[in-house]
Design an enzyme around this catalytic site. Structure first.
Site: not given
Length: 519
Positions: A490, A494
């Protein structure tokens, strides 16, 4: 002629070391590359080999002294000084000397650790196929080494007789280190006869005996413990028999004392369920039925890399499901013709590989990696395909998978899988992957969250195909469904990008014609 023995380069940012042990005394004969002494730094232990054959004339830096890089340790008198050297009762030097003398025409040949590959500096001796005294032919396998990535076979450099084994099974050796000594040529047989004297029962010793755990920590007799280890043992109130030595001949090193202190602290720490009580002892009948097996280097590396991945990446998993009806129909329709033409079966992995390559073009951050404060985008796809082997999970890499056909992908996967099961993969074949496929479905897994293979930013988990009732155009029908799981970093990917990637894979598999149309 006098030859100087100096402190070698000790490594980046290391400027000094302590002389831990001298293996030779003034007046003793030494061979070229024979170990003279051992130096200890705050990071590593360094062995100093003899730069030439001759006689050790003078020791300048005694045991316990601190020396800097390139400092003078000793001087040698170069030349044939064998007659001046006193007799030695040490097994290894004696065996080497006998091998050279009794062989007559036999020539002593060293068996060295081969190059282990990029970033691999040490290995463990797993199996010796030959014993001392055995005759061997050139290129015949002598032993097998195990690294944290691959197994390496060591062939005989010449025909002759194995006269001495210097690294026993289970011992860790460094790249370029010496494994054994052979006597090559006409005198090989005679050399083998005198290389090792028979034991009292008449049996010949096949390999040097590894130090027992009970003897490893003893600091008296012929084994001298490292000075820093002695100091730490005194500070911590430990005796040598409480510490298992990992140094040469069982010598106790500083790290061994640190491990013993950590083990003692861990053993005395309270458990979570009973804060004030120590860990309950294992009943004798249970202990008798337990089996303790040392982890292989491959398993240790797998454990370390997986934990490092969890500790480093901001890992998150997103899920979806795919209807495999169209892929299964296409495969059933063309699998016989495909195998007849290309000589390989048409499986599901080529469809998933193609679908992922297609999706990675649209969402390139899933195919990228973080390097410090930079994001490195890869304009190619080196697809890692996780494969289970008897020794653990490995991930061979299919290079430039994005430019390969279905047949080329299937052939590459079949060949890599076969080499993985046989333990024949090289380290180059397991490096450089940009994205990974993991098919837990072959073992019956219905759903899981795969762990990233660092430094990659994405891994797709495939699962079992299972018939489930699905609502299609207002009707309930039975369809072959598979859950997909994309684990991603992450920090760089995204949620939008991860979900988009997974949807594109789903679309490509539910309508395989999209792959042909590049849609």
């Amino acid at each position: 002629m006098s030859v100087e023995v100096r402190v070698p380069t000790l490594g980046e940012s290391v400027t000094e070391a302590t002389v831990a042990t001298w293996f030779k005394k003034p007046g003793e004969a030494v061979a070229v590359d024979e170990m003279l002494c051992e130096l200890e730094t705050d990071k590593v232990t360094v062995e100093v080999p003899s730069p030439a054959a001759g006689t050790l004339a003078e020791i300048v830096a005694a045991e316990g002294e601190t020396v800097g890089v390139d400092a003078l340790l000793a001087t040698l008198s170069e030349g044939d000084a064998g007659s001046e050297a006193p007799a030695k009762d040490k097994a290894a030097p004696a065996a080497t000397a006998d091998a050279k003398e009794s062989g007559g025409k036999g020539e002593s040949v060293d068996v060295m650790v081969p190059t282990l590959g990029e970033s691999v500096t040490e290995a463990t001796v797993s199996t010796w196929f030959k014993a001392v005294g055995d005759s061997v032919t050139q290129d015949e396998m002598l032993c097998e080494l195990e690294t944290d990535k691959v197994s390496v076979e060591v062939p005989a450099p010449a025909s002759g007789t194995l006269t001495e084994i210097l690294a026993a099974e289970g011992q860790t050796v460094e790249a370029g280190g010496k494994l054994a000594v052979m006597s090559a040529g006409a005198g090989a047989g005679a050399a083998a006869g005198s290389a090792r004297p028979p034991a009292e029962g008449g049996a010949e010793t096949a390999a040097p005996k590894a130090p027992d755990a009970a003897d490893a920590g003893k600091g008296s007799g012929d084994v001298e413990d490292a000075p820093s280890a002695k100091k730490m043992m005194a500070e911590k109130g430990l005796s040598p028999d409480q510490v298992k030595g990992s140094g040469r001949d069982g010598r106790i090193m500083k790290e061994d004392v640190q491990k013993a202190v950590a083990a003692a602290t861990s053993a005395s720490a309270p458990t979570a369920s009973a804060p004030a009580a120590p860990r309950a002892p294992v009943p004798a009948d249970d202990a008798a039925r337990e089996e303790r097996v040392k982890m292989t280097r491959l398993r240790q590396t797998i454990a370390k890399r997986l934990k490092d991945s969890q500790n480093t990446a901001a890992m998150l998993t997103t899920y979806n499901e795919v209807d495999m009806t169209e892929v299964m129909a296409l495969r059933n329709q063309y699998k016989d013709q495909f195998e007849k033409k290309h000589g390989v079966r048409l499986g599901f992995m080529s469809f998933f590989t193609k679908a992922c390559c297609h999706a990675l073009k649209e969402v390139p951050e899933v195919n990228a990696e973080i390097d410090g404060t930079d994001i490195v985008y890869k304009n190619f796809v080196h697809m890692g395909v996780a494969a289970g082997t008897p020794t653990g999970l490995v991930v061979p890499v299919i290079r430039d998978a994005d430019s390969m056909s279905f047949a080329e992908i299937e052939k590459a996967i079949a060949e890599k899988g076969r080499r993985a099961r046989d333990g024949k993969l090289s380290m180059a074949e397991m490096q450089g992957g940009t994205f990974t496929l993991s098919n837990g479905g072959v073992y019956g897994s219905l759903m899981s969250s795969p762990i990233l293979n660092p430094p990659q930013s994405g891994i797709l988990g495939m699962h079992k195909i299972q018939d489930r009732p699905m609502a299609i155009n207002g009707e309930v029908v039975i369809r072959p469904m598979m859950y997909l799981a994309l684990s991603y970093d992450h920090r760089i990917v995204d949620g939008k990008g991860a979900v988009t990637f997974l949807v594109r894979v789903k679309e490509a598999l539910e309508d395989p014609r999209r792959l042909l149309m590049d849609l």
